[in-house]
Design a protein around this motif. Structure first.
Motif, PDB file in Angstrom:
ATOM      1  N   SER A  34       0.848  -1.195   0.000  1.00  0.00           N
ATOM      2  CA  SER A  34       0.000   0.000   0.000  1.00  0.00           C
ATOM      3  C   SER A  34       0.880   1.241   0.000  1.00  0.00           C
ATOM      4  CB  SER A  34      -0.925   0.007   1.217  1.00  0.00           C
ATOM      5  OG  SER A  34      -1.832  -1.075   1.160  1.00  0.00           O
ATOM      6  N   TYR A  36       0.918   5.423   0.241  1.00  0.00           N
ATOM      7  CA  TYR A  36       0.135   6.536   0.777  1.00  0.00           C
ATOM      8  C   TYR A  36       0.836   7.871   0.515  1.00  0.00           C
ATOM      9  CZ  TYR A  36      -2.075   2.968   3.834  1.00  0.00           C
ATOM     10  OH  TYR A  36      -2.723   1.863   4.344  1.00  0.00           O
ATOM     11  N   SER A  38       1.327  11.653   1.777  1.00  0.00           N
ATOM     12  CA  SER A  38       1.239  12.125   3.163  1.00  0.00           C
ATOM     13  C   SER A  38       1.085  13.637   3.221  1.00  0.00           C
ATOM     14  CB  SER A  38       2.487  11.708   3.949  1.00  0.00           C
ATOM     15  OG  SER A  38       3.606  12.474   3.537  1.00  0.00           O
ATOM     16  N   LYS A  99      -4.871   6.514  -1.067  1.00  0.00           N
ATOM     17  CA  LYS A  99      -3.877   5.441  -1.066  1.00  0.00           C
ATOM     18  C   LYS A  99      -4.170   4.484  -2.228  1.00  0.00           C
ATOM     19  CE  LYS A  99      -6.042   1.815   1.710  1.00  0.00           C
ATOM     20  NZ  LYS A  99      -5.925   0.915   2.864  1.00  0.00           N
ATOM     21  N   THR A 101      -3.120   0.331  -3.625  1.00  0.00           N
ATOM     22  CA  THR A 101      -2.588  -0.947  -3.140  1.00  0.00           C
ATOM     23  C   THR A 101      -2.238  -1.848  -4.306  1.00  0.00           C
ATOM     24  OG1 THR A 101      -3.900  -0.805  -1.099  1.00  0.00           O
ATOM     25  CG2 THR A 101      -3.017  -2.958  -1.689  1.00  0.00           C
ATOM     26  N   TYR A 170       3.555  -1.064   4.049  1.00  0.00           N
ATOM     27  CA  TYR A 170       2.859   0.217   4.084  1.00  0.00           C
ATOM     28  C   TYR A 170       3.912   1.304   3.874  1.00  0.00           C
ATOM     29  CZ  TYR A 170      -0.614  -2.836   6.143  1.00  0.00           C
ATOM     30  OH  TYR A 170      -1.484  -3.884   6.361  1.00  0.00           O
ATOM     31  N   LYS A 172       4.846   5.224   3.007  1.00  0.00           N
ATOM     32  CA  LYS A 172       4.368   6.605   3.048  1.00  0.00           C
ATOM     33  C   LYS A 172       5.288   7.475   2.188  1.00  0.00           C
ATOM     34  CE  LYS A 172       4.708   8.738   7.037  1.00  0.00           C
ATOM     35  NZ  LYS A 172       4.416   9.134   8.445  1.00  0.00           N
ATOM     36  N   GLU A 187      -2.275   5.717   7.518  1.00  0.00           N
ATOM     37  CA  GLU A 187      -3.667   6.166   7.411  1.00  0.00           C
ATOM     38  C   GLU A 187      -3.843   7.519   8.097  1.00  0.00           C
ATOM     39  OE1 GLU A 187      -6.274   4.950   5.913  1.00  0.00           O
ATOM     40  OE2 GLU A 187      -5.668   2.924   5.304  1.00  0.00           O
ATOM     41  N   LEU A 190      -2.577  10.503   5.919  1.00  0.00           N
ATOM     42  CA  LEU A 190      -3.169  10.788   4.617  1.00  0.00           C
ATOM     43  C   LEU A 190      -3.684  12.221   4.581  1.00  0.00           C
ATOM     44  CD1 LEU A 190      -5.251   7.617   3.626  1.00  0.00           C
ATOM     45  CD2 LEU A 190      -3.521   8.733   2.206  1.00  0.00           C
TER      46      LEU A 190
END
Length: 240
Positions: A34, A36, A38, A99, A101, A170, A172, A187, A190
């Protein structure tokens, strides 16, 4: 004794079959990646920039080759190296900050792992911020940028052992580059994540005399009161 020999032969045959299957189907690892954006991107650049993130598979010798390439060269229009890896590409912009994945079991995942990669690589084409060599009068500019460990590259050794874990990743994307973190942290950072959870909460209570009939003790006027929390402003104020 014969039974042991037959059992050993069966194990060898099973191992050979598994080996053939693995070589034909590529890497059997199964995990999600995943990615993300930021809030730090806006702090670093003053806005949310448009950028791409490539996910690709590479063998050891290919990783060495990639380490000699800066993201600027890799993401150049018509880059032969990028075409060679045929990566899965995700695009982000100020109106697309959700995000994404790279999910196990999808056609894209099977295609990438079908090349039997030893490493998973993620690259982003963001400007490199805080680079001490980014000033003027740089000689051998490409060599300097290529020889350094670039934070805009994330290289992950894919587990291959039978009992190895295949943990989800995960990642970022911050102003300083790619950061591996936890799902909760990614999360929470985000751009669309609410800030209210971090702010102090206001509480309001409504109290009424209790049913026990006991007389409040001196200095404890609330000893015979029953109180409950209410949403501020949801009930009319008490009448005088």
């Amino acid at each position: 004794m014969k039974a042991s020999l037959h059992y050993g032969a069966a194990l060898l045959m099973a191992g050979a079959l598994l080996g053939c299957s693995s070589s034909e189907e590529g890497t059997s690892a199964s995990f999600n990646v995943s990615i993300y954006p930021s809030k730090d991107l806006a702090k670093t650049f003053g806005h949310y920039p448009t950028f791409e993130a490539d996910v690709l598979g590479a063998r050891q010798e290919e990783v060495i080759r990639l380490s000699k390439y800066s993201p600027e060269k890799y993401f150049e229009s018509g880059s032969s190296l990028r075409q060679y890896f045929d990566p899965v590409t995700y695009r982000f912009s100020d109106d697309n900050l959700r995000k994404v994945t790279f999910r196990s079991g999808t056609p894209e995942y099977k295609k990438l792992m079908g090349r039997s990669p030893e490493y998973l690589v993620v690259m982003v084409n963001l400007p490199l911020m805080g680079d001490p060599d980014s000033g003027a009068d740089k000689k051998d500019d490409d060599k300097k940028s290529d020889d350094k460990l670039d934070p805009r590259k994330f290289i992950y050794k894919i587990p291959t052992g039978f009992f190895d874990d295949n943990p989800d990743l995960y990642l970022k994307i911050a102003g300083a580059g790619i950061v591996r973190t936890t799902e909760a942290d990614a999360e929470d950072d985000l751009p669309e994540a609410p800030e209210t959870a971090r702010e102090p909460r206001s509480f309001e209570f409504r109290c009424v005399p209790g049913k026990s009939g006991k007389t409040p003790k001196p200095g404890d006027p609330f000893g015979n009161m029953e109180c409950r929390e209410i949403v501020p402003g949801s009930e009319p104020p008490d009448r005088p």
